[in-house]
Motif scaffolding. Structure first.
Motif: not given
Length: 201
Positions: A24-25, A29, A50, A54, A78, A81-82
């Motif tokens: 997602i991000s 992303r 998501e 958050n 995820e 990636s973050r």
């Protein structure tokens, strides 16, 4: 597939051959990574993922993560990636674990490890403390309580760890340690998901 193997594998993004997880991000992303079609894996929605990330926005960067019952690897990738410092992925199914390794090579991630092992058996040994733990086992297998006990008793958690638990909505009351505080909670369809923050007892 054996009953035990069904108990220790999580989910795919969908249930058809040639499925994928979507990041997602973060640095990857929008990237889609293939998922091996393994019996017993259940869908994960981007909506839940998501929301979770958050909640973890202030905690994920440079964190050490432990992903139990990894399955498709949606939460692990995820986190990477973050900006997670490292991720350890536990997955019993050999083909699913091999696909996770392939996907790590695809995105050139060098800070993640795939361990082809039963999650509960792995947690029974003395552990290395982690900042964030993802607990998302197959539904209706009564695995979560044993996982919580093993995490606490065997040193897998840092003093202020964040613990994510995803379970079927009808799951009965869990014996949550008194020093785990409910940080966030939400439901989506038949899924209830919670994030706990830990304070050293």
């Amino acid at each position: 597939m054996t009953q035990r193997r069904q108990q220790t594998t999580r989910k795919t993004q969908n249930n058809r051959p040639g499925g994928f997880v979507r990041i997602i991000s973060g640095q990857w992303r929008g990237r889609k990574l293939p998922v091996h079609d393994v019996e017993g894996l259940r869908p994960t929605t981007d909506r839940v993922k998501e929301t979770l990330f958050n909640w973890l926005a202030q905690d994920i960067y440079q964190s050490k993560c432990l992903d139990l019952f990894t399955g498709s690897g949606g939460l692990s990738f995820e986190a990477l990636s973050r900006g997670a410092e490292s991720v350890t992925m536990l997955e019993l199914d050999k083909k699913a674990a091999t696909q996770l390794e392939i996907n790590l090579n695809t995105v050139k991630a060098t800070n993640a490890t795939v361990i082809n092992s039963d999650s509960l058996r792995f947690l029974s040994q003395t552990g290395t403390p982690h900042d964030i733990v993802f607990i998302d086992p197959p539904f209706r297998k009564d695995l979560i309580q044993d996982v919580i006990t093993a995490l606490e008793n065997n040193g897998w958690l840092t003093p202020h760890a964040m613990i994510y638990i995803e379970a079927e909505k009808e799951l009965g009351q869990l014996a949550i340690p008194s020093h785990w505080h409910l940080h966030r909670e939400k439901s989506a369809g038949q899924v209830c998901y919670r994030l706990f923050s830990r304070e050293e007892p």
